[in-house]
Design an enzyme around this catalytic site. Structure first.
Site, mmCIF file in Angstrom:
data_model
loop_
_atom_site.group_PDB
_atom_site.id
_atom_site.type_symbol
_atom_site.label_atom_id
_atom_site.label_comp_id
_atom_site.label_asym_id
_atom_site.label_seq_id
_atom_site.Cartn_x
_atom_site.Cartn_y
_atom_site.Cartn_z
ATOM 1 N N HIS A 84 0.853 -1.184 0.000
ATOM 2 C CA HIS A 84 0.000 0.000 0.000
ATOM 3 C C HIS A 84 0.886 1.230 0.000
ATOM 4 C CE1 HIS A 84 -2.879 2.976 1.350
ATOM 5 N NE2 HIS A 84 -3.835 2.121 1.072
ATOM 6 N N TYR A 123 -7.681 10.818 4.614
ATOM 7 C CA TYR A 123 -7.635 11.750 5.738
ATOM 8 C C TYR A 123 -8.535 12.926 5.387
ATOM 9 C CZ TYR A 123 -3.373 9.324 7.322
ATOM 10 O OH TYR A 123 -2.463 8.392 7.755
ATOM 11 N N LYS A 153 2.269 4.105 13.853
ATOM 12 C CA LYS A 153 3.668 3.811 14.170
ATOM 13 C C LYS A 153 3.848 2.741 15.255
ATOM 14 C CE LYS A 153 5.769 7.109 11.773
ATOM 15 N NZ LYS A 153 5.978 6.638 10.420
ATOM 16 N N TYR A 206 6.451 9.079 7.045
ATOM 17 C CA TYR A 206 5.196 8.324 7.126
ATOM 18 C C TYR A 206 5.449 6.822 7.152
ATOM 19 C CZ TYR A 206 0.218 7.517 6.029
ATOM 20 O OH TYR A 206 -1.094 7.138 6.062
ATOM 21 N N PRO A 245 -2.663 7.256 17.250
ATOM 22 C CA PRO A 245 -2.674 6.371 16.076
ATOM 23 C C PRO A 245 -2.649 7.084 14.724
ATOM 24 C CG PRO A 245 -4.819 6.368 17.183
ATOM 25 C CD PRO A 245 -3.905 7.214 18.014
HETATM 26 P P1 FAD Z 1 0.146 -5.030 22.908
HETATM 27 O O1 FAD Z 1 -0.198 -5.371 21.496
HETATM 28 O O2 FAD Z 1 -0.741 -4.139 23.676
HETATM 29 O O3 FAD Z 1 0.426 -6.356 23.691
HETATM 30 C C1 FAD Z 1 0.617 -6.354 25.096
HETATM 31 C C2 FAD Z 1 0.196 -7.712 25.640
HETATM 32 O O4 FAD Z 1 0.452 -7.736 27.048
HETATM 33 C C3 FAD Z 1 -1.289 -7.990 25.473
HETATM 34 O O5 FAD Z 1 -1.465 -9.247 24.865
HETATM 35 C C4 FAD Z 1 -1.845 -7.962 26.899
HETATM 36 O O6 FAD Z 1 -2.917 -8.868 27.090
HETATM 37 C C5 FAD Z 1 -0.627 -8.369 27.703
HETATM 38 N N1 FAD Z 1 -0.639 -7.896 29.103
HETATM 39 C C6 FAD Z 1 -0.988 -6.671 29.562
HETATM 40 N N2 FAD Z 1 -0.854 -6.614 30.896
HETATM 41 C C7 FAD Z 1 -0.398 -7.829 31.283
HETATM 42 C C8 FAD Z 1 -0.053 -8.389 32.548
HETATM 43 N N3 FAD Z 1 -0.151 -7.675 33.686
HETATM 44 N N4 FAD Z 1 0.375 -9.674 32.595
HETATM 45 C C9 FAD Z 1 0.498 -10.414 31.456
HETATM 46 N N5 FAD Z 1 0.182 -9.923 30.233
HETATM 47 C C10 FAD Z 1 -0.247 -8.647 30.150
HETATM 48 N N6 FAD Z 1 0.303 0.667 15.035
HETATM 49 C C11 FAD Z 1 0.863 0.605 13.803
HETATM 50 O O7 FAD Z 1 2.093 0.464 13.715
HETATM 51 N N7 FAD Z 1 0.113 0.687 12.653
HETATM 52 C C12 FAD Z 1 -1.239 0.848 12.683
HETATM 53 O O8 FAD Z 1 -1.892 0.869 11.627
HETATM 54 C C13 FAD Z 1 -1.875 0.959 13.995
HETATM 55 N N8 FAD Z 1 -3.209 1.102 14.115
HETATM 56 C C14 FAD Z 1 -3.783 1.048 15.374
HETATM 57 C C15 FAD Z 1 -5.156 1.140 15.486
HETATM 58 C C16 FAD Z 1 -5.754 1.079 16.747
HETATM 59 C C17 FAD Z 1 -7.247 1.195 16.837
HETATM 60 C C18 FAD Z 1 -4.956 0.919 17.909
HETATM 61 C C19 FAD Z 1 -5.585 0.832 19.282
HETATM 62 C C20 FAD Z 1 -3.581 0.834 17.810
HETATM 63 C C21 FAD Z 1 -2.984 0.902 16.551
HETATM 64 N N9 FAD Z 1 -1.619 0.807 16.416
HETATM 65 C C22 FAD Z 1 -1.043 0.828 15.173
HETATM 66 C C23 FAD Z 1 -0.762 0.620 17.609
HETATM 67 C C24 FAD Z 1 -0.426 -0.845 17.838
HETATM 68 O O9 FAD Z 1 -1.589 -1.652 17.819
HETATM 69 C C25 FAD Z 1 0.308 -1.033 19.173
HETATM 70 O O10 FAD Z 1 1.357 -0.088 19.224
HETATM 71 C C26 FAD Z 1 0.863 -2.454 19.328
HETATM 72 O O11 FAD Z 1 -0.176 -3.370 19.645
HETATM 73 C C27 FAD Z 1 1.926 -2.521 20.424
HETATM 74 O O12 FAD Z 1 2.357 -3.846 20.583
HETATM 75 P P2 FAD Z 1 2.849 -4.370 22.004
HETATM 76 O O13 FAD Z 1 3.269 -5.778 21.798
HETATM 77 O O14 FAD Z 1 3.810 -3.422 22.581
HETATM 78 O O15 FAD Z 1 1.577 -4.267 22.957
#
Ligand code: FAD
Length: 403
Positions: free
Chosen positions: A83, A211, A307, A400, A303
């Protein structure tokens, strides 16, 4: 947890205890396993919840490089698609930026986060990785010593104390890793804007990220799959996500996306609604003794520029390399610089995301610039520059898709 409860806890150990099975924790786990490093992932949610949590979708070239480099990109290449365009719609007309042909020519891959997480989990288990689902980490202990530990409550309600050489906090913004930090360790900024995020059972309506900048507020369109599209509506903070019926939401999206001028939106059932305050934070530094933060536990971004998941994967790779060096060769240089190296990327992403957020929204109520003619004119000029200046477009494209 009291001392007597802790002493009654069951005991287990791993060289690296990883909190959380999101993109950060699962990439880290896969890379550690591939290097023969002992680790375990503790995850609060059930396997089905982990595999179905719809969030991100736009993966940057660097993310694809990392996944490719470690044999983790099979699903992404089979089912995702490249994309490289976005379209801005404003009162002055619309324009399209083919960002794949601007700057250094980077493109996104669109692949839903829940599918990526499902793939990462499959690879992790296939490599013999240990994971404990429905296991909530309650606290992280003794990170200033050489034998840190975490206490976690398993599905049977019993508490296990995991001792480790290192702890990786990949458990997001509200996880246990952050709760163990000093009170002033996380630096916050609230953009003052709230989005209603929607997942619609409807094919994308344009072949670009949309956008829409409108007096009534921002609206956004992002493809996810040929059948599902994500939409965003700037939303009055404090109003419930279900305050409007579906018909009213689609009508409002039509107005803000200027559907009568530029073409109808494909409508469908709204599968999911969620509220997102566009607030961000950075937990600087990312290292506290033997505890290291990655992904949303390290930094949350608004969001607007997609990123978060990309930074999560990048940090997981950097942390994996540093941990492997420390555990296999006794070389702790990578761990010593992990925080500073990651923060360079994080602050650059925060800066660009803040710029995009100000581009797409009028200053919110309560902001000194709210309702200001001057601020509105500056914003129009900023968009006009993006429409007309090739060097501005190149800068935009590189930021971007970059992390
Ligand atoms: P998470 O995916 O939040 O994973 C953390 C994990 O830890 C979860 O499974 C949770 O259950 C677990 N956990 C939490 N607390 C505990 C605990 N106490 N004990 C054990 N386990 C625990 N980013 C992009 O790059 N591109 C996009 O297009 C984009 N779009 C998005 C759209 C939306 C609507 C949202 C909400 C976010 C978006 N993001 C996007 C951001 C992206 O989804 C997050 O930055 C990403 O999920 C981060 O990954 P992570 O592994 O750090 O955390």
């Amino acid at each position: 947890m009291t001392d007597s409860q802790t002493s009654r806890a069951l005991r287990a150990s791993a060289d690296v205890v990883i909190l959380g099975a999101g993109p950060a924790g699962l990439v880290l786990g896969n890379l550690l396993l591939a290097a023969g490093t002992d680790c375990v992932i503790l995850e609060r949610a059930s396997p089905s919840r982990v595999r179905t949590r719809a969030r991100a979708g736009f993966l940057a070239p660097n993310t694809v490089r990392i996944l490719d480099g470690h044999g983790l990109a099979d699903g992404l290449h089979r089912y995702g698609h490249p994309h490289a365009a976005c379209e801005f719609r404003t009162q002055d007309g619309r324009f399209r930026l083919d960002y794949g042909a601007l700057g250094q020519g980077g493109r996104h891959h669109v692949y839903p986060q829940q599918d990526l997480v499902t793939d990462l989990l499959r690879h992790y288990l296939g490599r013999g990785g240990r994971i404990r689902f429905r296991t909530e980490v309650l606290a992280v202990h003794d990170t200033d010593g050489t034998r840190p530990s975490v206490t976690a409550r398993g599905p049977d309600g019993r508490t296990v104390r995991w001792t480790a050489r290192y702890v990786a906090g990949c458990d997001g913004r509200r996880g246990a890793a952050r709760r163990s930090l000093p009170a002033d360790a996380v630096h916050h900024h609230d953009h003052g804007v709230t989005w209603l995020g929607l997942l619609a059972q409807a094919p994308p309506s344009l072949d670009a990220v949309g956008y829409a900048v409108h007096d009534r507020g921002f609206a956004g369109h992002m493809a996810r799959t040929p059948e599902v599209t994500r939409y965003y509506l700037q939303w009055q903070r404090g109003t419930a996500a279900d305050a409007w019926p579906e018909q009213r939401i689609w009508d409002e999206l039509d107005i803000r996306m200027r559907a009568p001028e530029y073409g109808p939106l494909n409508r469908g059932a709204l599968l999911e609604r969620g509220l997102f305050d566009l607030s961000c934070d950075v937990a600087e530094p990312l290292r506290h003794g033997s505890l290291f933060l990655a992904g949303d536990a390290a930094s949350v971004l608004a969001p607007a520029a997609a990123k978060g998941a990309n930074l999560a994967v990048l940090e997981a790779e950097m942390l994996a390399e540093a941990l492997v060096d420390a555990l296999t060769r006794g070389d702790t240089g990578g761990l010593d610089t992990y925080s500073d190296r990651s923060l360079e990327h994080i602050w650059r992403a925060q800066e660009f995301t803040g710029w995009m957020t100000r581009l797409l929204h009028a200053p919110p109520d309560g902001d000194p610039g709210a309702g200001s003619f001057f601020q509105a004119a500056r914003r129009r000029s900023r968009i006009a520059s993006l429409r007309t200046s090739r060097s501005h477009q190149d800068w935009f494209a590189d930021n971007y898709v970059g992390v």
